[in-house]
Design an enzyme around this catalytic site. Structure first.
Site, mmCIF file in Angstrom:
data_model
loop_
_atom_site.group_PDB
_atom_site.id
_atom_site.type_symbol
_atom_site.label_atom_id
_atom_site.label_comp_id
_atom_site.label_asym_id
_atom_site.label_seq_id
_atom_site.Cartn_x
_atom_site.Cartn_y
_atom_site.Cartn_z
ATOM 1 N N GLY A 1 7.350 15.041 2.121
ATOM 2 C CA GLY A 1 6.221 14.503 1.355
ATOM 3 C C GLY A 1 5.411 13.475 2.120
ATOM 4 O O GLY A 1 4.180 13.555 2.214
ATOM 5 N N ARG A 2 6.087 12.504 2.723
ATOM 6 C CA ARG A 2 5.351 11.413 3.378
ATOM 7 C C ARG A 2 4.808 11.809 4.752
ATOM 8 O O ARG A 2 4.211 10.987 5.448
ATOM 9 C CB ARG A 2 6.225 10.164 3.455
ATOM 10 C CG ARG A 2 7.574 10.368 4.114
ATOM 11 C CD ARG A 2 8.516 9.206 3.853
ATOM 12 N NE ARG A 2 9.869 9.463 4.335
ATOM 13 C CZ ARG A 2 10.808 10.091 3.644
ATOM 14 N NH1 ARG A 2 10.548 10.536 2.430
ATOM 15 N NH2 ARG A 2 12.017 10.275 4.155
ATOM 16 N N GLU B 1 5.323 11.442 -13.000
ATOM 17 C CA GLU B 1 4.026 10.764 -13.029
ATOM 18 C C GLU B 1 2.890 11.771 -12.871
ATOM 19 O O GLU B 1 1.899 11.767 -13.608
ATOM 20 C CB GLU B 1 3.932 9.735 -11.888
ATOM 21 C CG GLU B 1 4.847 8.541 -12.013
ATOM 22 C CD GLU B 1 6.200 8.767 -11.349
ATOM 23 O OE1 GLU B 1 6.625 9.936 -11.201
ATOM 24 O OE2 GLU B 1 6.845 7.771 -10.976
ATOM 25 N N LYS C 1 14.793 7.185 -11.043
ATOM 26 C CA LYS C 1 14.172 8.313 -11.760
ATOM 27 C C LYS C 1 15.118 8.805 -12.848
ATOM 28 O O LYS C 1 14.701 9.062 -13.983
ATOM 29 C CB LYS C 1 13.918 9.484 -10.793
ATOM 30 C CG LYS C 1 12.754 9.312 -9.863
ATOM 31 C CD LYS C 1 12.517 10.633 -9.117
ATOM 32 C CE LYS C 1 11.694 10.453 -7.882
ATOM 33 N NZ LYS C 1 11.638 11.625 -7.024
ATOM 34 N N LYS D 1 4.507 18.361 -4.212
ATOM 35 C CA LYS D 1 5.324 19.326 -3.478
ATOM 36 C C LYS D 1 6.216 20.092 -4.455
ATOM 37 O O LYS D 1 6.290 21.306 -4.414
ATOM 38 C CB LYS D 1 6.140 18.545 -2.449
ATOM 39 C CG LYS D 1 6.896 19.395 -1.485
ATOM 40 C CD LYS D 1 7.584 18.515 -0.456
ATOM 41 C CE LYS D 1 8.617 19.335 0.293
ATOM 42 N NZ LYS D 1 9.410 18.551 1.215
ATOM 43 N N GLU E 1 10.606 4.408 3.236
ATOM 44 C CA GLU E 1 11.288 5.530 2.583
ATOM 45 C C GLU E 1 12.060 6.337 3.626
ATOM 46 O O GLU E 1 13.087 6.934 3.329
ATOM 47 C CB GLU E 1 10.291 6.429 1.830
ATOM 48 C CG GLU E 1 10.965 7.431 0.897
ATOM 49 C CD GLU E 1 10.010 8.105 -0.077
ATOM 50 O OE1 GLU E 1 9.832 7.607 -1.199
ATOM 51 O OE2 GLU E 1 9.439 9.154 0.276
ATOM 52 N N HIS F 1 -7.036 -15.676 5.754
ATOM 53 C CA HIS F 1 -7.309 -16.685 4.728
ATOM 54 C C HIS F 1 -6.315 -16.593 3.581
ATOM 55 O O HIS F 1 -6.566 -17.108 2.492
ATOM 56 C CB HIS F 1 -8.744 -16.533 4.232
ATOM 57 C CG HIS F 1 -9.738 -16.806 5.318
ATOM 58 N ND1 HIS F 1 -10.227 -18.073 5.575
ATOM 59 C CD2 HIS F 1 -10.258 -15.996 6.273
ATOM 60 C CE1 HIS F 1 -11.048 -18.015 6.608
ATOM 61 N NE2 HIS F 1 -11.077 -16.770 7.066
HETATM 62 O O1 F6P Z 1 9.149 8.894 -4.525
HETATM 63 C C1 F6P Z 1 9.895 9.918 -4.046
HETATM 64 C C2 F6P Z 1 9.143 11.150 -3.697
HETATM 65 O O2 F6P Z 1 10.074 12.152 -3.698
HETATM 66 C C3 F6P Z 1 8.425 11.041 -2.356
HETATM 67 O O3 F6P Z 1 9.243 11.292 -1.280
HETATM 68 C C4 F6P Z 1 7.342 12.058 -2.520
HETATM 69 O O4 F6P Z 1 6.361 11.869 -1.562
HETATM 70 C C5 F6P Z 1 6.902 11.742 -3.931
HETATM 71 O O5 F6P Z 1 8.106 11.469 -4.615
HETATM 72 C C6 F6P Z 1 6.110 12.811 -4.624
HETATM 73 O O6 F6P Z 1 6.787 14.023 -4.722
HETATM 74 P P1 F6P Z 1 6.050 15.353 -5.094
HETATM 75 O O7 F6P Z 1 5.050 15.665 -4.036
HETATM 76 O O8 F6P Z 1 7.105 16.418 -5.199
HETATM 77 O O9 F6P Z 1 5.357 15.154 -6.423
#
Ligand code: F6P
Length: 534
Positions: free
Chosen positions: A252-253, A200, A498, A194, A338, A369
């Protein structure tokens, strides 16, 4: 109302759930909508308690808050945003306004752009350097990964497009293991972020670009971006025609219904993806229109409030007897924890009760199990949420599905009925035990029972049903959050780590200094560096 509900729990906590089963119970504590059935009869909620729970939701103004959400009001107050993931699946509904502008034409245009691209990739009109695209890699994390990563195996019987792979972890192992199997010349990479700044994702995207550069002349031509950040995607080298945007009113979620779902659309095709949206839309209509007593998201949420806030059970297990939902628990962990893992109200006041239970789970029968021992005989009560379809996708393996179903139903019954000492003693006496040995062996075989569970049942896991289930859980989070007076749509709790990771980055370099670090961290940095050169 909170006190009244707590008193009800106090008065009823030793009551047997089985005693609640009069002739009306399964009807009264069951809700059906568009073929999806939710059974909450196996909980210690009686009709008066349920009426009080509904009164609690009404008292907290949840129906009005729900309507405000659908109307595009800025209910995400801490980020001053509307919350309109529902607009992404509002295929047949009315206009939806944010700041006086109807967002639906934009939503539909993006969906059409996604469909055109998906069709081009699936038909072979869009090619990689080595010809038809065989594999799609979605690089994203959190909400930009978990939705499609959960839905891809879930919709496997409908997947007739390129194979999808999901890279999320900054651990190079994730990237290396997945790319090792792929041919860069026929791979399409979707960078899903987003913000397009997530550490990452950006590191993985750059490494994937390097991987592709070794074999593909114009590597960026096999990249597409899913993001709200146009400048950043352009700087990465991805042209606007392959950038699929969404607005800041999609969290995002909650974003798998739009461009974040592109990998799913590529895998199953636009028609099946639209069916998924229709399932979500159907749940939205039900959520907005069904009376609260027969409203599935309200019932699921009120069951959650009852178990966590009132009864004090700390976790809830999500147990899909549907192997293809193997990533559902991971998906719900982000969606629920979250969203509602907070301790401050919307007004910024500390809450006086815990909010947001721990969500966990695994598909049945594997869980049976593994951890069901604790669920049946551990001292802590774990409310269980069973999810099961009546018919599998493999007619030739129908006997497997019947075994799956009987196991699911057996577990909810075992949790409910348990086994008392007398029965266990009879079993052991029949085996010849007497005296102290009889007692010891019988005690091991006692099941307390009276443990609550709910069951969500459908015919077959189709895109439509998956859409219903995901929208149901989204609305459950909304209702619980609204009752508790928190903002379910921000996530400040992920920021501190972060920030510290950024600060620590220089220290973990080979020549980085540990000066100024907390002693506990400095010692581990030093140890890791020593291991690096050992
Ligand atoms: O882990 C926090 C977060 O901000 C989530 O809410 C989000 O889904 C994720 O990081 C990824 O964010 P982005 O889509 O901006 O890379």
């Amino acid at each position: 109302m909170w006190d009244r509900l707590k008193d009800r729990h106090e008065a009823a906590k030793d009551r047997k759930i089985t005693d609640l089963f009069d002739e009306d119970r399964t009807e009264a504590f069951g809700i059906e909508t568009d073929g999806l059935f939710f059974d909450f009869s196996k909980t210690n909620i009686d009709p008066d308690t349920f009426a009080d729970l509904i009164a609690l939701a009404e008292g907290q103004g949840v129906p009005a808050k729900r309507d405000a959400m659908f109307a595009g009001e800025k209910i995400n107050e801490t980020e001053e945003r509307a919350v309109l993931h529902t607009a992404l699946r509002n295929l047949d509904g009315d206009a939806v306004y944010v700041d006086g502008e109807d967002v639906m034409p934009g939503v539909k245009a993006t969906l059409a752009k996604m469909a055109a691209f998906a069709n081009a990739v699936r038909s072979g009109a869009f090619q990689g350097q080595g010809g038809r695209i065989t594999d799609v890699v979605n690089i994203g994390i959190g909400g930009s990964d978990l939705g499609p990563a959960m839905a891809y195996p879930a919709l496997r019987p409908f997947a007739d497009g390129p194979k999808c792979h999901f890279i999320s972890n900054v651990d190079g192992a994730d990237l290396a293991d997945k790319l090792a199997e792929l041919n860069p010349e026929t791979t399409l990479v979707l960078v899903a972020s987003k913000t397009f700044t997530t550490m990452e994702t950006m590191m993985n995207a750059q490494s994937a670009l390097d991987w592709m550069s070794a074999r593909v002349k114009e590597p960026a031509s096999q990249f597409a971006a899913i993001s709200t950040a146009e400048e950043e995607t352009a700087a990465f080298g991805i042209p606007a025609e392959r950038v699929f945007g969404f607005e800041d009113w999609v969290g995002g979620r909650y974003s798998m219904w739009g461009p974040i779902g592109l990998s799913i659309m590529l895998a199953v095709g636009p028609e099946h993806f639209t069916e998924f949206l229709r399932g979500g839309q159907a749940m939205d209509v039900h959520f907005r229109e069904a009376p609260l007593e027969k409203n599935m998201p309200f019932a699921l949420a009120l069951t959650g409030i009852w178990h966590h806030q009132i009864c004090g059970y700390g976790t809830r297990a999500v147990l899909p007897y549907e192997n293809r939902l193997l990533r559902l628990a991971a998906y719900l962990q982000q969606l629920e924890m979250e969203s509602n893992g907070k301790s401050v109200s919307l007004a910024g006041e500390a809450l006086d009760q815990t909010v947001g239970p721990i969500v966990w789970g695994e598909p049945g029968t594997n869980g049976q199990h593994a951890f069901y021992q604790l669920i049946h005989q551990g001292r802590q009560v774990v409310p269980c949420e069973f999810i099961v379809g009546a018919v599998g996708h493999e007619p030739e393996l129908a006997h497997h599905h019947k075994a799956l179903l009987s196991n699911c139903l057996a577990q909810s019954e075992a949790l409910l009925l348990g086994r008392d000492y007398e029965t266990a003693e009879g079993l052991m006496a029949a085996k010849g035990y007497t005296g102290d040995a009889l007692k010891a062996h019988a005690m091991q075989r006692v099941f307390p029972g009276n443990r609550p569970s709910t069951t969500l049942m459908y015919k077959t896991l189709t895109p439509f049903v998956l859409g219903q289930i995901i929208a149901l859980y989204e609305h459950r989070v909304f209702v619980e959050g609204a009752i508790l007076g928190i903002n379910s749509y921000d996530q400040w709790g992920v920021e501190l780590g972060k920030e510290l990771a950024k600060k620590l980055a220089p220290a973990v370099e080979d020549d980085g200094s540990t000066e100024g670090l907390h002693a506990g961290t400095a010692a581990l940095v030093t140890r890791a560096k020593a291991l690096r050169v050992s």
